[in-house]
Design an enzyme around this catalytic site. Structure first.
Site, PDB file in Angstrom:
ATOM      1  N   ASP A  43      -4.899   0.391   6.443  1.00 38.34           N
ATOM      2  CA  ASP A  43      -5.774   0.021   7.740  1.00 38.34           C
ATOM      3  C   ASP A  43      -6.750   0.936   7.893  1.00 38.34           C
ATOM      4  OD1 ASP A  43      -3.831  -1.874   7.951  1.00 38.34           O
ATOM      5  OD2 ASP A  43      -2.668  -0.821   9.586  1.00 38.34           O
ATOM      6  N   SER A  75      -4.243  -4.633  13.210  1.00 41.43           N
ATOM      7  CA  SER A  75      -4.402  -3.363  12.865  1.00 41.43           C
ATOM      8  C   SER A  75      -5.020  -2.612  14.369  1.00 41.43           C
ATOM      9  CB  SER A  75      -5.368  -2.891  11.645  1.00 41.43           C
ATOM     10  OG  SER A  75      -5.281  -1.430  11.611  1.00 41.43           O
ATOM     11  N   ASP A 107       0.763  -1.286   0.080  1.00 35.07           N
ATOM     12  CA  ASP A 107       0.045  -0.154  -0.013  1.00 35.07           C
ATOM     13  C   ASP A 107       0.706   1.174   0.163  1.00 35.07           C
ATOM     14  OD1 ASP A 107       0.758  -0.635   2.537  1.00 35.07           O
ATOM     15  OD2 ASP A 107      -1.007   0.306   3.615  1.00 35.07           O
ATOM     16  N   LYS A 124       5.502  -2.602  15.412  1.00 30.86           N
ATOM     17  CA  LYS A 124       6.323  -1.894  14.268  1.00 30.86           C
ATOM     18  C   LYS A 124       6.552  -0.587  14.538  1.00 30.86           C
ATOM     19  CE  LYS A 124       2.130  -0.141  11.673  1.00 30.86           C
ATOM     20  NZ  LYS A 124       0.913  -0.422  10.688  1.00 30.86           N
TER      21      LYS A 124
END
Length: 456
Positions: free
Chosen positions: A189, A144, A51, A233
């Site tokens: 997300d 997410s 993405d 992350k």
């Protein structure tokens, strides 16, 4: 009329959960909440790490979500309290929001949504809100949870101030503002959190943001299994290194085609400029890059820039000290994964003989590419995927950023109970630690609804 997040009544089936949250709010703040904001987690069926390269992805919202019970206030304060006692409380003023990029806390993500919305509205003061938060999205699992917090906080802030923004506008804004915490994601997300529709997956495309319903085969079920390896992350540079490797590979490819490379940062943009197919882009990658890692010195030589200039044109704040970059592997993954997303959507649309077998093959190929080319998997997650395949999954792959987190498997509806039993026995019961987490770690899911406001 703009497609804004809906305002709905609390579903009867969810009343007990909302009542519990309402009671916690009254206990904390001494009054009834004015409203509830909800944002779902998501599972990405295919299209990993593409993405932010400009390519379409194919996620669906899940039932697991984040809910804020909230009431607005006039003193410009934001007060966060979490129903889970392991998450500490926090309070600040809307005009003085600070989001450090080191040691991320849960409420930093919520602050991203508030700060981003205020900057989007071009204001420095606004009404604040008090809230009690509850979430059922497993943290750091690739479903997410962090973006659900961002989206839910933005929705709460919008409601507190009586603003009206479309789902697309909110998704775009939330995708950008998550960068405040140092994550250079691409927008999947946030887009699915706001734009999801019950019963369908979505093809999410970018530049401009748009979504298309994808009807999944009726006789299959998607099962999520958590490896129980947490991967945050925002707490490491793994994610942003991949973003930078893709950016540098884009720029070197652009330069090799005699384009003005400095302003070109996404693979999809480059493909558009070259008027090339995905197969042609894959061939360009094979012609341009060697498979050994590139040093920063080698990259500077190819782009004819100094290390200082490279820091400005290509690197990010937390990748300035990275000295080795795998360009062939990352570019190969992105272009092949973008092709798999298109094939997945086309296969769903055709819904002919062999559809589910083809979808399963695409999912498993996606995992192999994430594991071998993008190197964003984890040994436990690879083991889990193999167990899922041996237990009857038609296809299985990591979902989310990776480095731990969850696998998503496509299973025939008639085989689900047998599949769940086998995965439970082979993965969860083989570990004392994982065996205590089965209920929240292994479950079937269906496409859920998007973010909404709920009133009592």
């Amino acid at each position: 009329m703009a497609d804004v997040p809906p305002v709905e009544k609390i579903p009867e089936a969810k009343k007990e959960r909302f009542d519990k949250l309402r009671s916690a709010f009254i206990s904390k703040y001494g009054k009834e909440p004015d409203y509830f904001a909800r944002a779902p987690g998501r599972v990405n069926l295919i299209g990993e790490h593409i993405d932010y390269c400009g390519y379409a992805v194919l996620p669906m919202a899940i039932e697991q979500d984040v809910i804020f019970a909230a009431s607005s206030n006039e003193d410009g304060k934001i007060s966060f309290s979490n129903l889970n006692p392991i998450y500490k409380e926090y309070e600040c003023n809307v005009s003085d929001i600070t989001i450090p990029k080191d040691n991320p806390q849960w409420y930093f993500y919520a602050l991203c949504g508030v700060k981003g919305l205020m900057e989007h509205m071009k204001i420095t003061t606004a009404r604040g809100f008090n809230c009690v938060v509850e979430g059922t999205v497993p943290p750091s699992a690739g479903l997410s949870s962090s973006s659900a917090l961002v989206c839910c906080a933005a929705l709460t802030m919008m409601q507190a101030n009586g603003w009206s923004l479309s789902k697309q506008e909110l998704a775009d804004m939330c995708a950008h503002c998550e960068h405040y915490i140092g994550t250079e994601g691409g927008g999947m997300d946030q887009a699915i959190s706001f734009m999801a529709k019950h019963g369908t997956a979505k093809l999410i495309e970018f530049n401009p943001l748009r979504s298309t319903d994808v009807k999944l085969p009726f006789d299959i079920v998607f099962v999520i299994s958590n490896s129980c390896v947490q991967a945050n992350k925002a707490a490491s540079s793994n994610f942003n290194i991949r973003v930078v490797e893709c950016r540098i590979a884009t720029q070197i490819l652009a330069k090799s085609k005699s384009l003005e490379w400095i302003g070109i940062k996404k693979f999809a943009e480059l493909q558009s400029l070259l008027l090339a197919t995905l197969d042609e882009m894959i061939e360009y990658v094979n012609q341009t890059f060697h498979k050994d890692p590139y040093t920063k010195t080698e990259i500077c030589s190819i782009l004819e820039v100094t290390p200082e200039e490279l820091a400005t044109t290509s690197l990010s704040e937390n990748t300035l000290n990275v000295e080795s970059f795998k360009l062939h592997q990352r570019a190969s993954h992105v272009y092949s994964e973008a092709k798999r997303v298109i094939e997945f959507k086309q296969t769903c649309d055709l819904n002919s003989s062999g559809t589910i077998e083809k979808l399963g093959q695409l999912m498993t190929a996606s995992h192999n590419s994430c594991r071998d080319l993008y190197e964003c998997s984890h040994p436990d997650l690879d083991n889990l995927v193999q167990i899922c395949l041996k237990s009857g999954a038609l296809g299985s792959r990591l979902t989310g950023a990776g480095w731990g987190g969850c696998a998503v498997s496509m299973v025939r509806a008639a085989d689900v109970l047998n599949f769940l039993s086998k995965v439970r026995d082979e993965y969860y019961l083989k570990s004392e630690d994982r065996s205590t987490k089965i209920l929240e770690s292994l479950f079937a899911t269906e496409p859920g609804a998007g973010a909404a406001i709920y009133k009592l």
